[in-house]
Design a protein around this motif. Sequence first.
Motif, short mmCIF file in Angstrom:
data_model
loop_
_atom_site.label_atom_id
_atom_site.label_comp_id
_atom_site.label_asym_id
_atom_site.label_seq_id
_atom_site.Cartn_x
_atom_site.Cartn_y
_atom_site.Cartn_z
N LYS A 272 117.06 -73.18 -29.50
CA LYS A 272 115.62 -73.00 -29.37
C LYS A 272 115.23 -71.70 -30.07
CE LYS A 272 111.93 -73.37 -25.90
NZ LYS A 272 111.62 -73.43 -24.44
N PHE A 273 114.32 -71.79 -31.00
CA PHE A 273 114.00 -70.65 -31.84
C PHE A 273 113.00 -69.72 -31.17
CE2 PHE A 273 115.59 -73.95 -34.60
CZ PHE A 273 116.48 -73.26 -35.41
N THR A 274 112.90 -68.50 -31.70
CA THR A 274 112.08 -67.47 -31.08
C THR A 274 110.62 -67.88 -30.98
OG1 THR A 274 113.60 -65.78 -31.94
CG2 THR A 274 111.41 -65.05 -31.21
N ARG A 275 110.10 -68.49 -32.03
CA ARG A 275 108.68 -68.88 -32.03
C ARG A 275 108.40 -70.01 -31.05
NH1 ARG A 275 107.66 -71.67 -37.89
NH2 ARG A 275 105.57 -71.88 -37.00
N ASP A 276 109.46 -70.63 -30.56
CA ASP A 276 109.32 -71.69 -29.57
C ASP A 276 109.68 -71.21 -28.17
OD1 ASP A 276 108.64 -73.54 -31.61
OD2 ASP A 276 110.76 -73.79 -32.07
N GLY A 277 109.85 -69.91 -28.04
CA GLY A 277 110.16 -69.34 -26.74
C GLY A 277 111.63 -69.18 -26.45
N GLU A 393 114.87 -67.45 -38.70
CA GLU A 393 114.47 -67.77 -37.33
C GLU A 393 113.06 -68.34 -37.32
OE1 GLU A 393 115.26 -67.88 -33.14
OE2 GLU A 393 116.59 -67.50 -34.85
N TYR A 394 112.18 -67.75 -38.11
CA TYR A 394 110.80 -68.23 -38.17
C TYR A 394 110.72 -69.63 -38.79
CZ TYR A 394 105.84 -68.51 -39.34
OH TYR A 394 104.53 -68.91 -39.45
N ARG A 396 112.91 -71.87 -38.53
CA ARG A 396 113.69 -72.77 -37.68
C ARG A 396 114.94 -73.30 -38.41
NH1 ARG A 396 108.30 -74.68 -36.35
NH2 ARG A 396 107.72 -74.06 -34.22
#
Length: 542
Positions: A272-277, A393-394, A396
Motif C-alpha cells: 500500500k503506497f504512501t498516497r493511499d495511506g 512511491e508517488y 505506485r
Amino acid sequence: MFSNPRRASRLSLSEKFSRLRVRLRDAEWRRYGGTLLLGKLVGVGLVLLIMAVATGLFFTHVYAQGTAPEIKGSDVVNPLNTVWTLVAAFLVFGMQVGFTMLEAGFCRSRETVNVLVECVVDTCLCGILFYAIGFAFMFAHGNGFIGYHWFFLQGAPATYESTGVAFLAVWIFQFAFADTCSTITSGAMIGRTGFVGDLLYSFCVTGFIYPIIGHWAWGPDGWLALMGSEGHFFPALGMGFHDFAGSTVVHTIGGFIALAGAIVLGPRLGRKFTRDGGGPMLPHDLTIAVSGGLILWFGWYGFNPGSTLSAMDLEGIGRVAANTTLAACAAGLTSIIYGYFKMKKWDASYTTNGFLAGLVAITCPCYWVSPTGAVLLGGIAGVIVIMGVDLLEYLRIDDPIGAVPVHGICGIWGTLSLGLFASGQFGATGPLGPDNSAPLRGLFYGGGTQVLKAQFIGSACITLATFGVAMVVMLIVNAMGMLRLPAEMESYGMDLHEHGISAYPEYVISALGAPSGMSQQLPAPQPMASMATAKPLPHIAS
C-alpha cells in the motif's frame, strides 16, 4: 732419538738444490719422481676436461655482450596490466556477494531464498551467455550497432585491441560487469517474479539487451563512442560519448530494465503506497542489507580503477580510487541528512542507498573530475536518490531495493555530471600511461556545453532504447504467464512454492514476513515464566 720433522724446512735454497742433485743420481728416486709428476699432470687434465663438459651442458646459452637478447617494454608492461585487470575483475565479481546480501536484507523473509537462488543462477547463466554471444556482440568489431566476431571466444587474438591485456583477462573483467547489470535488474522485481520468468528475461538481458546497446558506447566501433568525428554520427558536435566505467552502460541499462519489469509486474500483494495511506514494506534484515552495501563499496575499487586496464596509469588509478571514495562519502552524508529533515529519523536504508547512489554517479566521470568535483556530484546524488524513491512511491511503482533510483536515475545524473564537472586536466588512459593531449572540460570549468551535449545524447539514446526493448521483453514473458506468480502462490510464500524451503525454517521474524504456507507448521507459543516466578540460577543466587 726421534728425528726432527722441521729440519727440512730449515734448509737453505742452495742446500735444497744440492739435495735434489744428489737424489737425481739415484735411479729409484728418479722413477718415483716421474710417477709423481705424471699423476699430477693427469689430475690437472681431468679437472680441465670436467670443466669443459660442464660448460657445454649448462652454459651453452651464454651470449656475447653484443648479442644479448632484447627485452621489450611490452614484455613487462603487458603482464603487469593483465594482472591488474584480473585483480580488478575478481573485485567486481565479489560485488555479487554484496548484491545478494543487499537484496536479501531489504526483501521480506518469505522471499529470501528466492533472492539467493536468483543471484547465483543469474551469475551462472550470464557466464555462459557472455562466453557464447554476449562478448562478441559488445566488444567485437561490427557495424557500429552490434559486433559480430569472436562468438564462443573463437578466433580471438592473444591480446585485446591496443590494450596489450590478455584477451581472456578482458573477457572475465567484462563478464563481471555484465553480471552486475543482470543483478541490478532483479532488485526491483523481487517478491513476485516466477523463477522461470526470471531466467527468461535474464537470458534476454545478458545475451542481447546489455551487450548490443552497450556496444554503442564501448564497442571498438560503437556509434556513440565515435559520435562527433568525421564520417560518423553528428560530426558537427566534435565530441563523442564518454562513460569511463559504466554509469550508463551498466547502471542505467540495469536500472531501466528493472523499471520496465516493476511496471509490468505491478506491486507485491499487500503493498500500500504512501498516497493511499500506506508505506513501504519493511526490510527483514538491515544488518545483512547494510553489510552488503559496504561489500559493494569495496568491490567498486575494482569496478572504477580497474577500468583503466592499465597498471601503468598510476596517477589515473589513484585519482579514480580517491574520487570513488569521496563521492560515496559525500552521498552517504547528504542522504542521511536529507532523510532526517524529511522524517526526523536517521534512516539506515537512506544512507546505504545514498552511498551506493554516489558510487553509481561517480562511475562515469571518475577519471576526468577532480576530488572536489567528486564530492559535489556525489553529494547531489545522495539527495537525488531519495527524491527518486519518493517519485516511484508517488507513481505506485513497487521497487523493494531501490534499484531504479540508485542505478537508473543516479546513473543518468552521473553521466550528465561529466559535462559539468570535467576539470579539463585529463584525457584518456593507456597501456603505458595517460594521454592528456585532449582533456575533457565541463561547463563549470569553462568548457562550454560541448561535453554536456554529447553526454545528454548518449544517455538519452541508451536509456530510451533500453526501456523500450525491456518493456517489450517483459510484456512478452508476462503474456506467456511466466513473469508473475499467481496470487495464491505468492501468498503461500515464494520460498516455499518455488524452492521448497524457507530461509528461516526454525522461526518467523514477524507475522508480516510469514507466508501462509508456514501457518500450519508453526509451533504453538509456549507460556513464559514471569520475572516474579522465575527461579534464580544457582551460581547467581543470593
